[in-house]
Write an enzyme that holds these catalytic residues in place. Structure first.
Site, PDB file in Angstrom:
ATOM      1  CB  CYS A 162      -0.928   0.011   1.207  1.00 14.42           C
ATOM      2  SG  CYS A 162      -1.763  -1.558   1.494  1.00 14.42           S
ATOM      3  CG  HIS A 294      -2.546   4.251   4.843  1.00 18.18           C
ATOM      4  ND1 HIS A 294      -2.174   4.203   3.515  1.00 18.18           N
ATOM      5  CD2 HIS A 294      -2.757   2.959   5.221  1.00 18.18           C
ATOM      6  CE1 HIS A 294      -2.143   2.942   3.109  1.00 18.18           C
ATOM      7  NE2 HIS A 294      -2.506   2.170   4.124  1.00 18.18           N
ATOM      8  CD  GLU A 305      -3.176   7.646   8.876  1.00 15.33           C
ATOM      9  OE1 GLU A 305      -2.609   8.391   8.038  1.00 15.33           O
ATOM     10  OE2 GLU A 305      -4.055   6.821   8.563  1.00 15.33           O
ATOM     11  CE  LYS A 326      -5.836   4.019   1.378  1.00 13.83           C
ATOM     12  NZ  LYS A 326      -4.975   5.187   1.676  1.00 13.83           N
ATOM     13  CG  HIS A 331      -6.384   0.679   0.196  1.00 16.29           C
ATOM     14  ND1 HIS A 331      -5.285   1.076  -0.541  1.00 16.29           N
ATOM     15  CD2 HIS A 331      -5.895   0.279   1.407  1.00 16.29           C
ATOM     16  CE1 HIS A 331      -4.189   0.910   0.177  1.00 16.29           C
ATOM     17  NE2 HIS A 331      -4.534   0.445   1.364  1.00 16.29           N
ATOM     18  CG  PHE A 390      -0.777  -5.548   4.669  1.00 17.49           C
ATOM     19  CD1 PHE A 390      -1.292  -4.899   5.771  1.00 17.49           C
ATOM     20  CD2 PHE A 390      -1.615  -6.391   3.958  1.00 17.49           C
ATOM     21  CE1 PHE A 390      -2.604  -5.075   6.177  1.00 17.49           C
ATOM     22  CE2 PHE A 390      -2.938  -6.576   4.341  1.00 17.49           C
ATOM     23  CZ  PHE A 390      -3.435  -5.916   5.454  1.00 17.49           C
TER      24      PHE A 390
END
Length: 402
Positions: A162, A294, A305, A326, A331, A390
């Site tokens: 990502c 994010h 976050e 998003k 995403h 990830f």
């Protein structure tokens, strides 16, 4: 150390097939997430996504090109054409030699893989098209962009899940800043919305069946999207000398590794990436007005976050605006940071902060100003774009008005 500016931008994503269309949708808080349309979707538990609709590849590419271009490459080329056209650059002579292409993607040609696995394992075919490998390889888009625009300098693909496009843009920034290159075509793309791509994500049990609601107490997971965002980064004096329009300046970048868990995010890793970008750009914390988060809509990401932002900014965190687009486009995995950078440019150039739509109920662990549901007018001088992937790989970009 050279200054680095953005002189071109292009995109195709669930919100629009150009930068103006996309930014208009962001201003309106429009949702590009809807019912998925592809083969065997009825076999999936997750049937929504940010799918690019109304795009006809046959109207843009010929048969020979389509034999070589997976959907993620098609998206990349369309966005790159827009960006290069806006920049006004022609890559000839020394400029061609001193320019490169760095793009991010996570899955690469996943649709090509999916189709050919079907052909071999389901349909029983023993032969596949001779161009399957060059069509599905992760560097296909970067290679085709370099060929189309005659870019002969450093060109490669970054695959960090990502955070891929933020890592790619960060590398492009550092190459120009160091003097290695004059201009770079950079950004990212992704197209995972096929049966196998969605089925794989289902296995993680982090997907929402109805909507992406980052930071809301009622959130229930992330939603996949697809598309591309591509930019032309250029050395400032070179851009200024030719009278180029400057969309923004990249002033800082940092990347960190959590070194902790393959899927669970780390507050400390995210904090170090945000702090690192500020340090790299010599940015006082109170200069930052907006963060494009994010913001995946999972409890693990959103809480981590927000905690990281609070750690880094202290009392100034209460004055920050932080939103996740998003919620509108889904995403885009390896391409997500690139499309989200458009919200950062909109904030700098138009004074419009893109909202976090779908926000229903405050979460005490996400007690920041998340610009809920409606865009906001606000003048900001410095913005950040967060990407936390990830594998614990984090990348944060800092931009300002040039």
């Amino acid at each position: 150390m050279n200054r680095v500016v953005i002189t071109g931008a292009g995109t195709i994503n669930p919100l629009g097939q150009s930068v103006p269309e996309t930014q208009e949708a962001m201003r309106e808080g429009r949702c590009g997430i809807g019912a998925l349309e592809f083969r065997d979707v009825e076999r999936l538990a997750i049937r929504i996504g940010g799918q690019v609709k109304g795009f006809e590849p046959d109207s843009v590419f010929n048969r020979q090109q389509l034999a070589l271009y997976d959907r993620f490459t098609q998206f990349t080329l369309l966005a790159a054409r827009q960006a290069v056209t806006q920049s006004g650059l022609q890559f000839i002579g020394e400029l061609a030699d001193r320019s490169g292409v760095i793009l991010g993607t996570s899955g690469g040609g996943l649709l090509t893989q999916d189709e050919n696995y079907r052909a071999v394992y389901e349909d029983g075919k023993n032969r596949v098209h001779p161009f399957v490998v060059p069509k599905l390889m992760n560097n296909a888009a970067a290679s085709h962009v370099s060929m189309e625009f005659n870019v002969k300098g450093p060109s490669f693909t970054v695959a960090t899940a990502c955070a891929s496009s933020n890592h790619a843009m960060g590398q492009a920034f550092m190459m120009i800043r160091s003097g290695l290159c004059t201009a770079m075509i950079t950004g990212g793309s992704e197209s995972m919305l096929c049966f196998g791509g969605v089925k794989a994500w289902e296995g993680l049990r982090v997907m929402s069946k109805d909507a992406c609601r980052p930071f809301s107490a009622t959130r229930n997971g992330m939603v996949q999207g697809e598309g591309a965002g591509v930019f032309v980064f250029e050395e400032y004096e070179h851009a200024r000398a030719r009278g180029a329009e400057i969309l923004g300046e990249v002033i800082g970048f940092a990347m960190t590794s959590d070194a902790a868990d393959i899927v669970m995010p780390s507050r400390q890793g995210a904090s170090r990436a945000i702090s690192g970008a500020l340090k790299d750009g010599r940015i006082a914390r109170d200069r930052v007005g907006y963060i494009n988060a994010h913001g995946t809509g999972t409890a693990a990401n959103d809480k981590t976050e927000c905690a990281a932002v609070a750690d880094v900014f202290g009392t100034h965190a209460d004055d920050l605006m932080i939103s996740s687009t998003k919620s509108m486009h889904g995403h885009l995995i390896g391409g997500t940071g690139a499309v989200e950078l458009l919200a950062c440019l909109m904030a700098l150039n138009e004074g419009v902060i893109a909202p976090t739509i779908g926000y229903e109920e405050p979460d005490p662990e996400c007690a920041l100003d998340v610009v809920p549901n409606t865009a906001r007018e606000a003048e900001v001088d410095v913005v950040l774009s967060n990407a936390f992937a990830f594998g614990g790989l984090n990348a944060v970009l800092a931009l300002s008005r040039a």
